[in-house]
Enzyme design. Structure first.
Site, PDB file in Angstrom:
ATOM      1  N   GLU A 196     -17.950   6.030 -39.280  1.00  0.00           N
ATOM      2  CA  GLU A 196     -16.968   6.629 -38.051  1.00  0.00           C
ATOM      3  C   GLU A 196     -15.441   5.914 -38.509  1.00  0.00           C
ATOM      4  OE1 GLU A 196     -16.396   8.035 -33.513  1.00  0.00           O
ATOM      5  OE2 GLU A 196     -18.039   6.871 -34.318  1.00  0.00           O
ATOM      6  N   GLY A 242     -15.632   8.172 -26.121  1.00  0.00           N
ATOM      7  CA  GLY A 242     -15.986   7.943 -24.967  1.00  0.00           C
ATOM      8  C   GLY A 242     -17.017   6.831 -24.657  1.00  0.00           C
ATOM      9  N   ALA A 243     -17.972   6.647 -25.814  1.00  0.00           N
ATOM     10  CA  ALA A 243     -18.993   5.548 -25.972  1.00  0.00           C
ATOM     11  C   ALA A 243     -19.014   4.590 -26.821  1.00  0.00           C
ATOM     12  CB  ALA A 243     -20.451   6.414 -26.326  1.00  0.00           C
ATOM     13  N   SER A 244     -17.956   4.456 -27.691  1.00  0.00           N
ATOM     14  CA  SER A 244     -17.947   3.247 -28.739  1.00  0.00           C
ATOM     15  C   SER A 244     -16.206   3.377 -29.337  1.00  0.00           C
ATOM     16  CB  SER A 244     -18.564   3.537 -30.009  1.00  0.00           C
ATOM     17  OG  SER A 244     -18.108   4.857 -30.592  1.00  0.00           O
ATOM     18  N   THR A 245     -15.920   2.149 -29.950  1.00  0.00           N
ATOM     19  CA  THR A 245     -14.694   2.021 -30.170  1.00  0.00           C
ATOM     20  C   THR A 245     -14.801   1.331 -31.602  1.00  0.00           C
ATOM     21  OG1 THR A 245     -12.342   0.930 -29.842  1.00  0.00           O
ATOM     22  CG2 THR A 245     -14.360  -0.236 -28.966  1.00  0.00           C
ATOM     23  N   GLN A 246     -13.805   1.652 -32.594  1.00  0.00           N
ATOM     24  CA  GLN A 246     -13.798   1.114 -33.996  1.00  0.00           C
ATOM     25  C   GLN A 246     -12.531   0.480 -34.317  1.00  0.00           C
ATOM     26  OE1 GLN A 246     -16.914   3.520 -32.888  1.00  0.00           O
ATOM     27  NE2 GLN A 246     -15.061   4.578 -33.460  1.00  0.00           N
TER      28      GLN A 246
END
EC number: 3.6.1.5
Length: 510
Positions: free
Chosen positions: A174, A216-220
């Site tokens: 992602e 909403g649930a993760s960050t990259q």
């Protein structure tokens, strides 16, 4: 007497010869034009299409991409022609009602059938990539996640497109595909390096942008490190695009997306609310919300904070204090334990950030609402000042001013804006406002996100099609053009000779 007869015969032969030569001239001219026009006529443009579903934690969006079948350095020139937001929550919410998935996806698939030419349907690949919402569901209940993917596969396979699969993509994928997207759209990938210096060629991608994605649930976070010779504890991702090789650092932090971070914060702060009432600085003064405690802890991201509480509901009362909110959020990031030469939070290895970064998804949506993406906002101090003033505004006033915004989203902008600043601080950005560019649509029509990068990378595996062949090979075409041109020249010369001789005999006869 004989002289007169002889001149008449010659005139007769001359006239017939001219007629024959005239027909020959016309036919040769027609043939010459026909060969030239046939060989050089415009061939129809040969386009391919692709469909990618972004099945996120809070919603699903379908993107339709288009590219020329003739590639540039083995990579298709892909661009977005349509996006369709699926009405409803993310697909992870359908674990208990799989029968609703066809209705959920059918409207956007119908739009794809309308937009893509029918004769191209069977050639058009369709992919569905599920992100952090499904990653969390798989951690909690792998069978439920598998059933959802099977149901999606069954439905999408019923369409006349070339369905290539529904799967849960990794956080690294992602992040990396988001990096490809923004650099492709900014024109950073197509530029070939012309330097003859070998060290320059090794670092050919230093001018690319880094990518910051917040869901909403993760960050990259993804970027090309300055020192490409370091030996990291994790493998860098390798890409070859437009003839260039790229070695990219990427890391995805599950449970650190905007929505899950809020739940983590509340689950952590509940310890400070023995009576079930939490004075929360991340919400506006006068704002009230009640959260079910079981809902708060029925989540992989918050389970570590679970305990026994003498109440079933947590009542949140906002106080609107930006500085205190940021201090509370800093507790989510552990920055003291690092076993490597360089780390981000939670002891995760990360090379020092460098260069320009594009921040998209919730980064952009949050800061754009707060009017902090403008060029007039030139420093971190100005941002902090605006955030302090916004968070301190009474909820009643904010709710009236932004009456058209859904209350759930509106109530969380103080938290979200503070969280963005805190997250950037945890990534070790310094003087970041000069180097981070908040992005939504690049070039006015294509959205920043991972799906275009996914499609772009996949074109490396889709065979290129040769342009439609010409009717004649180049040697044959040249030979025909020369031959017919020579025929025209010979006919013209013979015709001129016969015409002049005919005129001479007519004068002699007189």
């Amino acid at each position: 007497m004989f002289l007169v007869i002889d001149s008449r015969v010659k005139r007769f032969l001359s006239k017939n010869g001219l007629v024959i030569l005239g027909f020959t001239f016309i036919l040769s001219l027609i043939a010459l034009l026909a060969v030239g026009l046939t060989q050089n006529k415009n061939t129809p443009e040969n386009f391919k299409f692709g469909i990618v579903f972004d099945a996120g934690s809070s919603h699903t969006t379908m993107y339709i991409y288009k590219w020329s079948a003739e590639k540039v350095n083995d990579t298709g020139l892909v661009y977005e022609i349509e996006s369709c937001k699926v009405k409803g929550p993310g697909i992870s919410a359908f674990a208990s009602n799989l029968q609703d998935i066809p209705m959920y996806l059918s409207k956007c698939m119908g739009r794809a059938k309308e937009l893509i030419p029918k004769y191209k349907h069977h050639q058009t690949p369709v992919y569905l990539g599920a992100t952090a919402g499904m990653r969390l569901l798989r951690m909690e209940n792998e069978e439920s996640a598998e059933r959802i993917l099977n149901s999606v596969t069954s439905f999408l396979s019923s369409y006349p497109f070339n369905f290539r699969g529904a799967r849960i993509i990794s956080g690294s994928e992602e992040g990396a595909y988001g990096w490809i997207t923004i650099n492709y759209l900014l024109g950073k990938l197509q530029k070939k390096q012309n330097s003859k210096d070998p060290s320059s060629r090794r670092n050919e991608s230093l001018e690319t942008y880094g990518a910051l994605d917040l869901g909403g649930a993760s960050t990259q976070i993804t970027f090309v490190p300055k020192d490409t010779n370091i030996k990291p504890p994790i493998k860098f991702m390798q890409f070859r695009l437009y003839g260039n090789n790229y070695s990219v650092y990427t890391y995805s932090f599950l449970c650190y997306g905007k929505d899950q971070a809020l739940l983590k914060k509340l689950a952590m702060d509940i310890m400070n609310a023995p009576s079930g009432i939490l004075l929360d600085p991340c919400f506006h003064p006068g704002y009230e919300r009640t959260v079910d405690v079981s809902y708060l802890f029925n989540n992989t991201c918050t389970r570590e904070y679970n305990g026994q509480f003498p109440f079933h509901e947590l009542k949140i009362n906002g106080t609107g204090e930006f500085q205190q909110c940021q201090e509370d959020l800093l507790d989510l990031f552990h920055t003291t334990n690092c076993r490597y030469t360089s780390c981000t939070f939670n002891g995760i290895f990360m090379p020092p950030v460098q260069g320009e970064f594009g921040a998209f998804s919730a980064y952009y949506y949050t800061m754009n609402f707060l009017n902090l993406t403008s060029d007039k906002v030139s420093s971190e101090e100005m941002v902090i000042d605006k955030m302090k003033k916004f968070c301190a505004r009474p909820w009643k006033e904010v709710n009236t001013t932004y009456a058209g915004v859904k209350q759930k989203y509106l109530s969380e902008y103080c938290f979200a804006g503070t969280y963005v600043l805190t997250l950037l601080q945890a990534y070790n950005f310094t003087d970041y406002w000069k180097h981070i560019h908040f992005m939504d649509k690049i070039n006015d029509n294509t959205e920043a996100g991972w799906t275009l990068g996914y499609m772009l990378n996949l074109t490396n595996m889709i065979p290129a099609e040769l342009p439609q062949p010409k009717p004649f090979s180049r040697p044959t075409y040249i030979s025909l053009m020369v031959a017919f041109s020579l025929v025209l020249a010979v006919v013209f010369i013979l015709g001129s000779i016969i015409f002049h001789k005919s005129s001479y005999f007519q004068k002699k006869a007189i």
